[in-house]
Each structure stands twice: as structure tokens, then as C-alpha cells.
Write an enzyme that holds these catalytic residues in place. Structure first.
Site, PDB file in Angstrom:
ATOM      1  CG  LEU A  67      -0.451  -0.112   2.609  1.00 26.19           C
ATOM      2  CD1 LEU A  67       0.155   1.183   3.095  1.00 26.19           C
ATOM      3  CD2 LEU A  67      -1.599  -0.533   3.516  1.00 26.19           C
ATOM      4  N   GLY A  98      10.039  15.166 -11.290  1.00 26.02           N
ATOM      5  CA  GLY A  98       9.911  16.131 -10.203  1.00 26.02           C
ATOM      6  C   GLY A  98      11.221  16.335  -9.484  1.00 26.02           C
ATOM      7  CB  CYS A 110       8.693   2.601   1.162  1.00 24.90           C
ATOM      8  SG  CYS A 110       7.553   2.086   2.433  1.00 24.90           S
TER       9      CYS A 110
HETATM   10  C1  UDX Z   1       5.672   3.343  -1.894  1.00 25.86           C
HETATM   11  C2  UDX Z   1       5.156   2.264  -2.851  1.00 25.86           C
HETATM   12  O1  UDX Z   1       4.445   2.890  -3.937  1.00 25.86           O
HETATM   13  C3  UDX Z   1       4.266   1.263  -2.123  1.00 25.86           C
HETATM   14  O2  UDX Z   1       3.889   0.219  -3.005  1.00 25.86           O
HETATM   15  C4  UDX Z   1       5.049   0.684  -0.946  1.00 25.86           C
HETATM   16  O3  UDX Z   1       4.227  -0.212  -0.196  1.00 25.86           O
HETATM   17  C5  UDX Z   1       5.564   1.798  -0.051  1.00 25.86           C
HETATM   18  O4  UDX Z   1       6.338   2.724  -0.803  1.00 25.86           O
HETATM   19  P1  UDX Z   1       4.703   5.553  -0.753  1.00 25.86           P
HETATM   20  O5  UDX Z   1       6.090   5.760  -0.288  1.00 25.86           O
HETATM   21  O6  UDX Z   1       3.601   5.683   0.220  1.00 25.86           O
HETATM   22  O7  UDX Z   1       4.543   4.084  -1.416  1.00 25.86           O
HETATM   23  O8  UDX Z   1       4.383   6.614  -1.902  1.00 25.86           O
HETATM   24  P2  UDX Z   1       4.479   6.690  -3.510  1.00 25.86           P
HETATM   25  O9  UDX Z   1       3.189   7.183  -4.023  1.00 25.86           O
HETATM   26  O10 UDX Z   1       4.987   5.429  -4.100  1.00 25.86           O
HETATM   27  O11 UDX Z   1       5.543   7.855  -3.719  1.00 25.86           O
HETATM   28  C6  UDX Z   1       6.869   7.747  -3.248  1.00 25.86           C
HETATM   29  C7  UDX Z   1       7.668   8.957  -3.672  1.00 25.86           C
HETATM   30  O12 UDX Z   1       7.878   8.960  -5.086  1.00 25.86           O
HETATM   31  C8  UDX Z   1       7.007  10.308  -3.350  1.00 25.86           C
HETATM   32  O13 UDX Z   1       7.987  11.204  -2.866  1.00 25.86           O
HETATM   33  C9  UDX Z   1       6.461  10.778  -4.679  1.00 25.86           C
HETATM   34  O14 UDX Z   1       6.387  12.200  -4.754  1.00 25.86           O
HETATM   35  C10 UDX Z   1       7.502  10.226  -5.637  1.00 25.86           C
HETATM   36  N1  UDX Z   1       6.989   9.988  -6.997  1.00 25.86           N
HETATM   37  C11 UDX Z   1       6.026   9.039  -7.227  1.00 25.86           C
HETATM   38  C12 UDX Z   1       7.542  10.702  -8.067  1.00 25.86           C
HETATM   39  O15 UDX Z   1       8.424  11.535  -7.885  1.00 25.86           O
HETATM   40  N2  UDX Z   1       7.091  10.426  -9.335  1.00 25.86           N
HETATM   41  C13 UDX Z   1       6.134   9.489  -9.601  1.00 25.86           C
HETATM   42  O16 UDX Z   1       5.786   9.302 -10.775  1.00 25.86           O
HETATM   43  C14 UDX Z   1       5.582   8.780  -8.494  1.00 25.86           C
END
Ligand code: UDX
Length: 385
Positions: free
Chosen positions: A99, A201, A208
Site C-alpha cells: 500500500l 519532479g 519506503c
Molecule cells: C511506496 C510504494 O508505492 C508502495 O507500493 C510501498 O508499499 C511503499 O512505498 P509511498 O512511499 O507511500 O509508497 O508513496 P508513492 O506514491 O509510491 O511515492 C513515493 C515517492 O515517489 C514520493 O515522494 C512521490 O512524490 C515520488 N513519486 C512518485 C515521483 O516523484 N514520481 C512518480 O511518478 C511517483
């Protein structure tokens, strides 16, 4: 401590009669058969996952035929083997959680896959876990324990790799005058690539990705394999946060004494989680250049204040922008899309905005009087606002 997670409090409230909280292990063991271990595994100084909390819980659990230990915590491949070696006879299932913060409840209730890892002898335990998750839907994948552990680490490392890849593409787009949004859209239409996690970005953060990418790199290294690709993923992510400083410098010259407003501090919207947030590195770098940093975040303010003592915290986005020489959109909170940007421009000493998430509409921002700079878009330095 309260956790900002949309829908979580309501879910607990709706099921209040079916949830019992206890701090007594005997009470817990008497009432439950499936025992989920969900403690965190933060990084140690060496970059390996810290398993001390996992160990502390596991050591309290009984080895009997009435209970099954289900590992939800993200642990290095081999952890299950080592626990089972230490506790022969223990029923053990690895069931990693995928998640995302901010959409945790929906992700949990609608999993795209449920991984159930078990080794010979634990077939019944694996079947019990499958029966528990089946009503949620999603494909159920049975593997051995080590493979289940690797699926979790490899998934996070791959998603982080996608982000660092598109961030490097964004940096090249700036050099050649292309638009990374268009490039990502065009790439994502290829179903082999897919459109998700291609948002360029100022880098990924959170509890995580940074931890798990490093943990996988270390796991490989400790096993004698040099995971070269992950070194680059990590380095690109570190540099990406710092590129904003260069963008501001290109417009403002020296940042000494300049007032810079950060809009958003949490590592992503819909959470107050500040772990490994890009804002932490950015604020420190800006202060390192002599800038005066003011910030606003709708929910992470309290947590952020503990970590960013020397940053001035504003009560609203407009208050943060008051008299600022530049602003950086760090976290794409919805309220920033709805801000009165003409009013914001009027309040700033210089209406200059670096949109670190390519979240706002450049045309609308320029119409409101801004010099607008995104990530991976044609450079606008010197262009009239
Ligand atoms: C992540 C995984 O997606 C999830 O499956 C796992 O269980 C835990 O780690 P999370 O850390 O809650 O989830 O957030 P996520 O939406 O994956 O974003 C992580 C980071 O990547 C954020 O800082 C977000 O801003 C960045 N991100 C995400 C980007 O810079 N570009 C993207 O296209 C997607």
C-alpha cells in the site's frame, strides 16, 4: 501520536466493535491464530534494514501449532529463513504489503496482487492467509519465502528506478527543449512501459523507496553482488533535489539574503510524513546558499517544525509567499491548484515559481504574472513574465 491517513480513522470507527486493542501478549495469543508482524524496519548506519524491532516481536511469539507468524514488515530476503532456523517448528508466512501512504485504505482494500510466501511444511498456514485475503480480490501469488521477500524489495526498487529514469529524461529535455510531460505520456502508451511512476519532479522520498533501494543494494553487496544500477538511481535522486537551487540561481543570481518560500513539506500529498522528504534537503541547501527560507504545509507543519527548526513556518500559502523573492512548489497539495495566484504574484517581491512537481498550469501562472519554471520543460530564463 495521530497519523494523517485519509479514511483510516473512519475505517477503525466503522469496525470498532470488531477490533480489540491489548498490550497483553497472553490475551492476544488466546484470541488470535494469525499473528501479523507489522513493525517498521528503518535503515541502520550501514544502510541495511534494522531488524531489531522485528526480532523483539518474534522472540515473544510462541512456537506451537495454534499460531502462524505472518511477516508484513519489509525485511531483507533471507530473514524468514533465519527466523525459521532460530525457531524450528514455527509456522511462517511472508505476506509483504504494497500500500501507498495517502491511499493506504483503498490500496489495502483493493490489492492488485497478494503475495503469499511459504516454504514446505507451511501449506496450511499459507492457505489460511490466502483465505483471509481472497475476499479483497486481486491475484494471489504463492511463492517461497525468499522470493516473496524479494518481490517487495524489487518492486520498490523498480518504481524508484522509473522515477530516477524519468527525472534524468527531464533533465535532458531541458537541454534539448523538449517537454517531459509529453515524453512520459508518449512512453506510457506503450503497455510494456506503462504510464505510472513517470512523473518527473524533485525526487522521491518517504519511508519506503529511499530505505528499500538502499537495503536492496546492501543486501546484494553483503551477498557479494555489486548492484550498479541502484547506485545511479540513488545518486540521481539526490542530485534532483539540488537542481532546484541551480534553477533559482539562474533567475536570481546569488541566493544570499533572498527570501524563498517552500509550498509543501511532506514527502507527498495527503500525508504528514516527513521521512526522507525532498523538502529537508532543499531547505538545507537553500540555507547553505544564504537564503532565508519560509515554508507552508497544510498538515505536516508540526512534524516539519521539529526537523526544520531554522525555517520560518507560515500559516497559509499566501502568508508564506508574502514578500518572497521566489517560491518552490515541493508537494502537490490540491489547495495549491486552487490558490489565487494573481493575489500571490501581487504579494511576492518577485513572482518567480519553480514548480517541483509540474503540478500547476504554466499558462495560467504566466497569465497571473509569474515567471514559471517546471521540471523537464523548456527553460524560461530571461523570458518576460
Ligand atoms: C511506496 C510504494 O508505492 C508502495 O507500493 C510501498 O508499499 C511503499 O512505498 P509511498 O512511499 O507511500 O509508497 O508513496 P508513492 O506514491 O509510491 O511515492 C513515493 C515517492 O515517489 C514520493 O515522494 C512521490 O512524490 C515520488 N513519486 C512518485 C515521483 O516523484 N514520481 C512518480 O511518478 C511517483
Amino acid at each position: 501520536m495521530t497519523i494523517h491517513e485519509p479514511g483510516l480513522a473512519e475505517l477503525i470507527q466503522r469496525n470498532a466493535e470488531r477490533i480489540t486493542f491489548t498490550t497483553e501478549m497472553d490475551e492476544l495469543l488466546a484470541g488470535a491464530r494469525l499473528l501479523f508482524v507489522c513493525v517498521d524496519t528503518p535503515p541502520t548506519y550501514s544502510g541495511d534494514a534494522d531488524l531489531s524491532r522485528v526480532r523483539a516481536v518474534v522472540e515473544e511469539l510462541p512456537v506451537d501449532s495454534d499460531h502462524v507468524l505472518i511477516m508484513k514488515s519489509t525485511v531483507p530476503a533471507g530473514t524468514g529463513d533465519s527466523i525459521r532456523r532460530d525457531m524450528p517448528g514455527l509456522s511462517y508466512v511472508s505476506c509483504p504489503e504494497f500500500l501507498k501512504e495517502g491511499t493506504a485504505v483503498a490500496d489495502f482494500q483493493n490489492p492488485d496482487r497478494v503475495v503469499v510466501g511459504s516454504d514446505p511444511g507451511d501449506e496450511q498456514a499459507a492457505a489460511a492467509v490466502e483465505a483471509l485475503y481472497r475476499p479483497l480480490g486481486g491475484e494471489i501469488l504463492h511463492t517461497d519465502v525468499s522470493s516473496a521477500e524479494m518481490i517487495k524489495l524489487a518492486s520498490n526498487a523498480f518504481l524508484a528506478t522509473k522515477i530516477s529514469f524519468i527525472n534524468e529524461i527531464a533533465n535532458v529535455c531541458e537541454e534539448v527543449g523538449a517537454d517531459v510531460g509529453e515524453v512520459a505520456r508518449g512512453m506510457g502508451l506503450d503497455e510494456r512501459i506503462g504510464s505510472s511512476f513517470l512523473r518527473a519532479g524533485i525526487g522521491y522520498g518517504g519511508s519506503c523507496f529511499p530505505k528499500d533501494v538502499t537495503a536492496l543494494k546492501m543486501l546484494a553487496g553483503n551477498s557479494g553482488y555489486h548492484f550498479q544500477l541502484l547506485n545511479s538511481v540513488i545518486e540521481v535522486n539526490e542530485l534532483q533535489k539540488r537542481r532546484v537551487v541551480g534553477k533559482l540561481g539562474a533567475h536570481l543570481g546569488s541566493l544570499l539574503g533572498k527570501r524563498v518560500a517552500l509550498l509543501g513539506l511532506a514527502f507527498k500529498p495527503d500525508t504528514d510524513d516527513m521521512r526522507e522528504a525532498s523538502s529537508l534537503v532543499l531547505a538545507a541547501r537553500l540555507q547553505g546558499e544564504g537564503a532565508e527560507v519560509v515554508a507552508y504545509d497544510p498538515v505536516a507543519r508540526e512534524r516539519a517544525s521539529e526537523l526544520l527548526g531554522s525555517v520560518e513556518m507560515a500559516d497559509s500559502a499566501l502568508a508564506a509567499l508574502d514578500g518572497a523573492d521566489a517560491a518552490v512548489l515541493v508537494t502537490e497539495w490540491r489547495e495549491f491548484a486552487e490558490l489565487d495566484w494573481s493575489e500571490a504574484a501581487a504579494r511576492m517581491a518577485r513572482p518567480l515559481l519553480v514548480d517541483g512537481r509540474n503540478f500547476l498550469d504554466p499558462v495560467a501562472l504566466r497569465a497571473a504574472g509569474f515567471e514559471y519554471e517546471g521540471i523537464g520543460k523548456k527553460q524560461e530564463i530571461g523570458a518576460p513574465s
